[in-house]
Design a protein around this motif. Structure first.
Motif, PDB file in Angstrom:
ATOM      1  N   ARG A  51      -7.854 -16.362 -74.670  1.00  0.00           N
ATOM      2  CA  ARG A  51      -7.552 -15.454 -75.521  1.00  0.00           C
ATOM      3  C   ARG A  51      -7.572 -15.732 -77.134  1.00  0.00           C
ATOM      4  N   GLY A  52      -8.775 -15.595 -77.599  1.00  0.00           N
ATOM      5  CA  GLY A  52      -8.954 -16.076 -78.937  1.00  0.00           C
ATOM      6  C   GLY A  52      -9.272 -17.581 -78.985  1.00  0.00           C
ATOM      7  N   HIS A 110     -17.781 -11.970 -78.815  1.00  0.00           N
ATOM      8  CA  HIS A 110     -16.427 -12.654 -79.031  1.00  0.00           C
ATOM      9  C   HIS A 110     -15.323 -12.130 -78.072  1.00  0.00           C
ATOM     10  N   PRO A 111     -15.405 -11.969 -76.898  1.00  0.00           N
ATOM     11  CA  PRO A 111     -14.408 -11.434 -76.166  1.00  0.00           C
ATOM     12  C   PRO A 111     -12.965 -11.339 -76.401  1.00  0.00           C
ATOM     13  N   THR A 112     -12.139 -10.459 -76.172  1.00  0.00           N
ATOM     14  CA  THR A 112     -10.758 -10.384 -76.515  1.00  0.00           C
ATOM     15  C   THR A 112     -10.242 -11.299 -75.402  1.00  0.00           C
ATOM     16  N   ILE A 113     -10.635 -11.264 -74.282  1.00  0.00           N
ATOM     17  CA  ILE A 113      -9.939 -12.091 -73.189  1.00  0.00           C
ATOM     18  C   ILE A 113     -11.107 -12.497 -72.150  1.00  0.00           C
ATOM     19  N   GLN A 114     -11.209 -13.573 -71.776  1.00  0.00           N
ATOM     20  CA  GLN A 114     -12.179 -14.073 -70.797  1.00  0.00           C
ATOM     21  C   GLN A 114     -11.350 -15.000 -69.715  1.00  0.00           C
ATOM     22  N   PRO A 125     -17.904 -19.843 -59.693  1.00  0.00           N
ATOM     23  CA  PRO A 125     -16.767 -19.199 -60.247  1.00  0.00           C
ATOM     24  C   PRO A 125     -17.024 -17.639 -60.643  1.00  0.00           C
ATOM     25  N   LEU A 126     -15.944 -17.058 -60.647  1.00  0.00           N
ATOM     26  CA  LEU A 126     -16.220 -15.852 -61.186  1.00  0.00           C
ATOM     27  C   LEU A 126     -15.717 -15.851 -62.553  1.00  0.00           C
ATOM     28  N   VAL A 127     -16.396 -14.992 -63.562  1.00  0.00           N
ATOM     29  CA  VAL A 127     -16.165 -14.836 -64.815  1.00  0.00           C
ATOM     30  C   VAL A 127     -15.956 -13.446 -65.259  1.00  0.00           C
ATOM     31  N   LEU A 128     -14.889 -12.966 -65.917  1.00  0.00           N
ATOM     32  CA  LEU A 128     -14.996 -11.407 -66.545  1.00  0.00           C
ATOM     33  C   LEU A 128     -14.568 -11.604 -67.842  1.00  0.00           C
ATOM     34  N   LEU A 129     -15.452 -10.872 -68.757  1.00  0.00           N
ATOM     35  CA  LEU A 129     -15.385 -10.829 -70.285  1.00  0.00           C
ATOM     36  C   LEU A 129     -14.629  -9.659 -70.363  1.00  0.00           C
ATOM     37  N   VAL A 130     -13.524  -9.432 -71.300  1.00  0.00           N
ATOM     38  CA  VAL A 130     -12.897  -8.216 -71.702  1.00  0.00           C
ATOM     39  C   VAL A 130     -13.081  -7.946 -72.929  1.00  0.00           C
ATOM     40  N   GLY A 131     -13.614  -6.655 -73.513  1.00  0.00           N
ATOM     41  CA  GLY A 131     -13.973  -6.553 -74.918  1.00  0.00           C
ATOM     42  C   GLY A 131     -12.721  -5.502 -75.357  1.00  0.00           C
ATOM     43  N   ASP A 132     -13.330  -4.507 -76.224  1.00  0.00           N
ATOM     44  CA  ASP A 132     -12.672  -3.434 -76.968  1.00  0.00           C
ATOM     45  C   ASP A 132     -12.087  -2.339 -75.949  1.00  0.00           C
ATOM     46  N   LYS A 133     -11.312  -1.515 -76.533  1.00  0.00           N
ATOM     47  CA  LYS A 133     -11.010  -0.179 -75.817  1.00  0.00           C
ATOM     48  C   LYS A 133     -11.945   0.776 -76.190  1.00  0.00           C
ATOM     49  N   ARG A 160      -2.970  -6.316 -68.334  1.00  0.00           N
ATOM     50  CA  ARG A 160      -2.394  -7.242 -67.408  1.00  0.00           C
ATOM     51  C   ARG A 160      -2.892  -8.681 -67.743  1.00  0.00           C
ATOM     52  N   LEU A 161      -3.992  -8.646 -68.118  1.00  0.00           N
ATOM     53  CA  LEU A 161      -4.726 -10.127 -68.438  1.00  0.00           C
ATOM     54  C   LEU A 161      -4.127 -10.830 -69.744  1.00  0.00           C
ATOM     55  N   ASP A 162      -3.678  -9.851 -70.543  1.00  0.00           N
ATOM     56  CA  ASP A 162      -3.449 -10.309 -71.830  1.00  0.00           C
ATOM     57  C   ASP A 162      -2.126 -10.780 -71.884  1.00  0.00           C
ATOM     58  N   ARG A 163      -1.867 -12.106 -71.334  1.00  0.00           N
ATOM     59  CA  ARG A 163      -0.434 -12.702 -71.266  1.00  0.00           C
ATOM     60  C   ARG A 163      -0.485 -14.143 -72.172  1.00  0.00           C
ATOM     61  N   LYS A 164       0.601 -14.472 -72.579  1.00  0.00           N
ATOM     62  CA  LYS A 164       0.617 -15.807 -73.077  1.00  0.00           C
ATOM     63  C   LYS A 164       1.054 -16.811 -72.272  1.00  0.00           C
ATOM     64  N   ALA A 165       1.160 -17.987 -72.332  1.00  0.00           N
ATOM     65  CA  ALA A 165       1.208 -19.213 -71.441  1.00  0.00           C
ATOM     66  C   ALA A 165       2.763 -19.223 -71.017  1.00  0.00           C
ATOM     67  N   SER A 166       3.537 -18.766 -71.822  1.00  0.00           N
ATOM     68  CA  SER A 166       4.927 -18.641 -71.568  1.00  0.00           C
ATOM     69  C   SER A 166       5.399 -17.661 -70.379  1.00  0.00           C
ATOM     70  N   ASP A 167       4.466 -16.623 -70.486  1.00  0.00           N
ATOM     71  CA  ASP A 167       4.633 -15.474 -69.442  1.00  0.00           C
ATOM     72  C   ASP A 167       4.297 -16.155 -67.982  1.00  0.00           C
ATOM     73  N   PHE A 168       3.635 -17.088 -67.744  1.00  0.00           N
ATOM     74  CA  PHE A 168       3.154 -17.541 -66.500  1.00  0.00           C
ATOM     75  C   PHE A 168       4.070 -18.948 -66.169  1.00  0.00           C
ATOM     76  N   ARG A 169       5.157 -19.254 -67.142  1.00  0.00           N
ATOM     77  CA  ARG A 169       5.789 -20.539 -66.929  1.00  0.00           C
ATOM     78  C   ARG A 169       6.914 -20.016 -66.219  1.00  0.00           C
ATOM     79  N   ASP A 170       7.449 -20.870 -65.065  1.00  0.00           N
ATOM     80  CA  ASP A 170       8.733 -20.725 -64.283  1.00  0.00           C
ATOM     81  C   ASP A 170       9.977 -20.667 -65.110  1.00  0.00           C
ATOM     82  N   LYS A 171      10.789 -19.725 -65.261  1.00  0.00           N
ATOM     83  CA  LYS A 171      11.890 -19.649 -66.101  1.00  0.00           C
ATOM     84  C   LYS A 171      13.005 -20.300 -65.680  1.00  0.00           C
ATOM     85  N   ARG A 172      13.067 -20.710 -64.651  1.00  0.00           N
ATOM     86  CA  ARG A 172      14.363 -21.409 -63.881  1.00  0.00           C
ATOM     87  C   ARG A 172      14.716 -22.578 -64.548  1.00  0.00           C
TER      88      ARG A 172
END
Length: 204
Positions: A51-52, A110-114, A125-133, A160-172
């Motif tokens: 993401r960027g 320059h994809p928003t998300i890859q 591997p499978l690769v998906l590039l996501v651009g503008d609305k 759904r793909l536009d997530r930060k690393a902290s969103d995937f981290r175990d919060k326990r």
């Protein structure tokens, strides 16, 4: 003056409609939308999201997942499972351009998300590039890494793909097996309480 203003607004609407037609209506709408990717979730071993300038990487670890970039930490398995379900259930809503001359107009140069998905086997591997609305706001331009065609996917995929690393981290705070805990000690204001596991779900 009022009639001139209305005429100007009508002209703007016509231009906007023309732009919409040029960017979307020229595409081919699939009567039987196909999945963006076809894969078995259980065979997926690695996930990489860009993401960027931020890069997030995760790898399967036993029955769960581990975050490897930007930090080493236990990952939230339910969050990753949800992401994979969204990705593997995503469908091509419409083919916009089979051989685009420029990916820039779709936000794909320059994809928003890859996102890259790797497998346990030697499968590529499978690769998906996501651009503008797109102009409607309900879909997003996308393309597979191994193909030229630009197509539309539901904007919920980008969300759904536009997530930060902290969103995937175990919060326990603590990850432990409660049945293996033998003793718990609480200390507060100079006083302490010690609890011993007496077995059979009893504590003393």
């Amino acid at each position: 003056m009022r009639w001139r203003s209305l005429g100007f607004l009508a002209l703007l609407l016509a231009v906007a409609a023309g732009a919409y037609y040029g960017l979307e209506a020229k595409g081919k709408k699939s009567e039987d939308a196909k999945h963006v990717f076809r894969a078995d979730e259980k065979e997926i071993e690695k996930i990489s999201i860009t993401r960027g300038e931020e890069q997030i990487a995760m790898t399967r670890e036993g029955n769960g997942w581990r975050l490897t970039l930007p930090v080493q930490a236990k990952a939230e398995t339910t969050e990753i499972t949800s992401l994979l379900q969204t990705l593997l259930s995503a469908k091509e809503e419409r083919t916009i351009d089979e051989q685009p001359k420029s990916l820039g107009e779709y936000g794909l140069e320059h994809p928003t998300i890859q996102i890259t998905v790797g497998f346990k086997s030697d499968k590529p591997p499978l690769v998906l590039l996501v651009g503008d609305k797109n102009p409607s706001g309900f879909s997003t331009y996308a393309k597979r890494g191994d193909q030229l065609a630009v197509f539309l996917v539901a904007d919920t995929v980008r969300t759904r793909l536009d997530r930060k690393a902290s969103d995937f981290r175990d919060k326990r705070l603590l990850v432990l097996e409660t049945d293996k805990v033998k003793e718990v000690k609480l200390v507060s204001k100079g006083r302490s309480i010690t609890l011993h596991n007496a077995g059979a779900e009893k504590w003393e």
